[in-house]
Design a protein around this motif. Structure first.
Motif, PDB file in Angstrom:
ATOM      1  N   GLY A 209       0.830  -1.200   0.000  1.00  0.00           N
ATOM      2  CA  GLY A 209       0.000   0.000   0.000  1.00  0.00           C
ATOM      3  C   GLY A 209       0.862   1.246   0.000  1.00  0.00           C
ATOM      4  N   VAL A 210       0.635   2.122   0.971  1.00  0.00           N
ATOM      5  CA  VAL A 210       1.408   3.365   1.048  1.00  0.00           C
ATOM      6  C   VAL A 210       2.706   3.176   1.833  1.00  0.00           C
ATOM      7  N   ASN A 211       2.894   1.993   2.409  1.00  0.00           N
ATOM      8  CA  ASN A 211       4.101   1.716   3.191  1.00  0.00           C
ATOM      9  C   ASN A 211       5.244   1.282   2.281  1.00  0.00           C
ATOM     10  N   PRO A 212       6.488   1.455   2.721  1.00  0.00           N
ATOM     11  CA  PRO A 212       7.621   1.045   1.899  1.00  0.00           C
ATOM     12  C   PRO A 212       7.698  -0.478   1.766  1.00  0.00           C
ATOM     13  N   VAL A 213       8.190  -0.927   0.629  1.00  0.00           N
ATOM     14  CA  VAL A 213       8.410  -2.364   0.407  1.00  0.00           C
ATOM     15  C   VAL A 213       9.672  -2.783   1.148  1.00  0.00           C
ATOM     16  N   THR A 214       9.581  -3.827   1.930  1.00  0.00           N
ATOM     17  CA  THR A 214      10.732  -4.341   2.679  1.00  0.00           C
ATOM     18  C   THR A 214      11.071  -5.754   2.229  1.00  0.00           C
ATOM     19  N   GLY A 215      12.265  -6.203   2.595  1.00  0.00           N
ATOM     20  CA  GLY A 215      12.675  -7.566   2.268  1.00  0.00           C
ATOM     21  C   GLY A 215      11.762  -8.592   2.904  1.00  0.00           C
ATOM     22  N   GLN A 216      11.367  -8.345   4.149  1.00  0.00           N
ATOM     23  CA  GLN A 216      10.497  -9.293   4.834  1.00  0.00           C
ATOM     24  C   GLN A 216       9.118  -9.337   4.183  1.00  0.00           C
ATOM     25  N   LEU A 217       8.628  -8.186   3.720  1.00  0.00           N
ATOM     26  CA  LEU A 217       7.335  -8.171   3.053  1.00  0.00           C
ATOM     27  C   LEU A 217       7.391  -8.997   1.773  1.00  0.00           C
ATOM     28  N   VAL A 218       8.463  -8.832   0.986  1.00  0.00           N
ATOM     29  CA  VAL A 218       8.613  -9.634  -0.240  1.00  0.00           C
ATOM     30  C   VAL A 218       8.638 -11.115   0.102  1.00  0.00           C
ATOM     31  N   SER A 219       9.396 -11.467   1.139  1.00  0.00           N
ATOM     32  CA  SER A 219       9.469 -12.864   1.572  1.00  0.00           C
ATOM     33  C   SER A 219       8.093 -13.388   1.956  1.00  0.00           C
ATOM     34  N   ASP A 220       7.354 -12.607   2.706  1.00  0.00           N
ATOM     35  CA  ASP A 220       6.022 -13.034   3.152  1.00  0.00           C
ATOM     36  C   ASP A 220       5.081 -13.253   1.970  1.00  0.00           C
ATOM     37  N   VAL A 221       5.151 -12.377   0.988  1.00  0.00           N
ATOM     38  CA  VAL A 221       4.288 -12.520  -0.188  1.00  0.00           C
ATOM     39  C   VAL A 221       4.685 -13.756  -0.994  1.00  0.00           C
ATOM     40  N   ASN A 227       2.437 -21.112  -1.005  1.00  0.00           N
ATOM     41  CA  ASN A 227       1.479 -21.925  -0.243  1.00  0.00           C
ATOM     42  C   ASN A 227       0.160 -22.100  -0.984  1.00  0.00           C
ATOM     43  N   SER A 228      -0.181 -21.144  -1.819  1.00  0.00           N
ATOM     44  CA  SER A 228      -1.431 -21.243  -2.584  1.00  0.00           C
ATOM     45  C   SER A 228      -1.301 -22.185  -3.770  1.00  0.00           C
ATOM     46  N   ARG A 229      -0.059 -22.490  -4.163  1.00  0.00           N
ATOM     47  CA  ARG A 229       0.168 -23.296  -5.368  1.00  0.00           C
ATOM     48  C   ARG A 229       0.671 -24.707  -5.080  1.00  0.00           C
ATOM     49  N   LEU A 230       1.369 -24.871  -3.984  1.00  0.00           N
ATOM     50  CA  LEU A 230       2.046 -26.135  -3.730  1.00  0.00           C
ATOM     51  C   LEU A 230       1.521 -26.790  -2.459  1.00  0.00           C
ATOM     52  N   PRO A 231       1.312 -28.095  -2.475  1.00  0.00           N
ATOM     53  CA  PRO A 231       0.848 -28.780  -1.269  1.00  0.00           C
ATOM     54  C   PRO A 231       1.977 -28.958  -0.262  1.00  0.00           C
ATOM     55  N   ALA A 232       1.661 -28.886   1.008  1.00  0.00           N
ATOM     56  CA  ALA A 232       2.658 -29.144   2.048  1.00  0.00           C
ATOM     57  C   ALA A 232       2.991 -30.634   2.026  1.00  0.00           C
ATOM     58  N   PRO A 233       4.282 -31.000   1.973  1.00  0.00           N
ATOM     59  CA  PRO A 233       4.659 -32.414   1.875  1.00  0.00           C
ATOM     60  C   PRO A 233       4.119 -33.279   3.008  1.00  0.00           C
ATOM     61  N   GLU A 234       3.961 -32.683   4.197  1.00  0.00           N
ATOM     62  CA  GLU A 234       3.449 -33.473   5.317  1.00  0.00           C
ATOM     63  C   GLU A 234       1.967 -33.805   5.143  1.00  0.00           C
ATOM     64  N   VAL A 297      -1.123 -36.266  -9.993  1.00  0.00           N
ATOM     65  CA  VAL A 297      -0.715 -34.896 -10.327  1.00  0.00           C
ATOM     66  C   VAL A 297      -1.576 -33.956  -9.505  1.00  0.00           C
ATOM     67  N   TYR A 298      -0.959 -32.973  -8.894  1.00  0.00           N
ATOM     68  CA  TYR A 298      -1.667 -32.046  -8.018  1.00  0.00           C
ATOM     69  C   TYR A 298      -2.774 -31.325  -8.796  1.00  0.00           C
ATOM     70  N   ARG A 299      -3.933 -31.218  -8.192  1.00  0.00           N
ATOM     71  CA  ARG A 299      -5.093 -30.666  -8.899  1.00  0.00           C
ATOM     72  C   ARG A 299      -4.990 -29.175  -9.158  1.00  0.00           C
ATOM     73  N   TYR A 300      -4.127 -28.475  -8.427  1.00  0.00           N
ATOM     74  CA  TYR A 300      -3.986 -27.034  -8.620  1.00  0.00           C
ATOM     75  C   TYR A 300      -2.723 -26.643  -9.393  1.00  0.00           C
ATOM     76  N   GLN A 301      -1.836 -27.602  -9.639  1.00  0.00           N
ATOM     77  CA  GLN A 301      -0.578 -27.284 -10.330  1.00  0.00           C
ATOM     78  C   GLN A 301      -0.065 -28.551 -11.014  1.00  0.00           C
ATOM     79  N   ALA A 302      -0.153 -28.578 -12.339  1.00  0.00           N
ATOM     80  CA  ALA A 302       0.180 -29.782 -13.100  1.00  0.00           C
ATOM     81  C   ALA A 302       1.666 -30.108 -13.078  1.00  0.00           C
TER      82      ALA A 302
END
Length: 342
Positions: A209-221, A227-234, A297-302
């Motif tokens: 938004g109006v806040n500065p982009v930080t390294g941690q923010l990029v990492s979080d995104v 996480n939205s694309r890949l299943p957790a192996p466990e 094959v994963y249903r959300y990512q071939a």
């Protein structure tokens, strides 16, 4: 004293969740322990298989040799700041994602786009892991590796490693010759976001938004997208992206584009185009497929092959073979398997 376990089920040691057995397994946490394990295997004339988190490995069957679980830890500043750069050294057994987060906590930048990639630090140069416009080679300084035969520790530079797209010398002439014990990276004290990847840029700017982009923010995104694309192996066994994105000539690309106007591809310079392997697989009807063997094959990512709980290595490789054959027949493209096969 070398501690050995006999006839060990490797299911907990690979993220695909394949159950198979190693004749022997030992855990090492230092160069001395690694050298002792290699000497023992050498005396017994046994092959060795180094494992970190097992996130890029497919076992086709039982391993008749010694599996060495690499647990060499530690993160440290190798040198102080030089022209805004700092050299940071990490043990091969460190979790890659935890190392990325540690670097950010120290205000060292360059790895944030590579957040949440599964595996250990020692595996990163082997694959030249990459995501969202950044590859390990971009921040790599050197690594230390032990010669499997002599036990000597050598230092290899980026030039020595011969990095390529998801490739390095460790997948070629140095395969089975060295085991990486630590890696040194050249990171920046000044944060400069790498947002060439469209979706990442959009989500980072929207989140900031109006806040500065930080390294941690990029990492979080990056973590949120992954996480939205890949299943957790466990939750669902997988080895991440199972195939490399294939490279084709401009002529081949133009011919395919005439047949498939919606084809996903990216210019890679030198008259080459990189095709999206996931899109090719999806067009061949494999997204979400589940074989009776447990391979799927994963249903959300071939691009992600999965183990629904009871697949063995041969079942996974059979599915991979069917996918490769279908893609080759339809598009004239050969898909290359990314994980290492044992």
């Amino acid at each position: 004293m070398l501690e050995l376990s006999h006839h060990v089920d490797l299911k907990p040691y690979n993220t695909m969740g394949i159950s198979c057995f190693a004749d022997y397994l030992t855990r090492v946490s230092s160069e001395g322990e690694l050298r002792e394990a290699l000497e023992w295997a050498g005396e017994k004339k046994l092959p060795v298989c180094p494992l970190g988190e097992g996130s890029n490995v497919i076992f086709s069957g039982d391993f008749q040799g010694l599996v060495i679980a690499i647990g060499i830890k530690g993160c440290e500043v190798a040198t102080g700041e030089i022209d805004g750069q700092v050299l940071v050294k990490a043990g091969a057994g460190e979790s890659w994602h935890e190392f990325v987060q540690w670097s950010l906590s120290q205000n060292y930048y360059g790895l944030e786009n590579l957040s949440l990639i599964p595996g250990c630090v020692g595996a990163a140069p082997i694959q030249n892991i990459g995501a969202y416009g950044v590859e390990v080679k971009d921040v790599f300084h050197s690594l230390q590796a032990m010669d499997v035969v002599t036990g000597e520790v050598v230092t290899l530079t980026g030039e020595d490693c011969q990095f390529g797209y998801r490739n390095s010398v460790f997948k070629g002439k140095y395969r089975d010759r060295f085991i990486i014990v630590s890696v040194t990276f050249s990171l920046s004290k000044t944060f400069e976001p790498q947002l060439d990847y469209g979706q990442l840029q959009r989500e980072v700017l929207q989140t900031a938004g109006v806040n500065p982009v930080t390294g941690q923010l990029v990492s979080d995104v990056v973590c949120r997208i992954r996480n939205s694309r890949l299943p957790a192996p466990e939750q669902l066994g997988n080895a991440g992206s199972f195939f490399k994105n294939p490279m084709v000539t401009r002529e081949h690309y133009q011919k395919l584009l005439e047949q498939e106007p919606e084809m996903v591809a990216f210019s890679s310079g030198d008259e080459c185009w990189k095709l999206a392997a996931g899109w090719l697989i999806d067009q061949c009807g494999f997204k979400g497929v589940a074989y009776s063997t447990g391979a799927g094959v994963y249903r959300y990512q071939a691009l992600v092959l999965v183990n629904h709980g009871h697949a063995d290595g041969q079942a996974i490789l059979t599915l991979a073979g069917d996918i490769r054959e279908a893609v080759s027949e339809r598009f004239g493209v050969d898909l290359e398997i990314e994980p290492r096969i044992y």
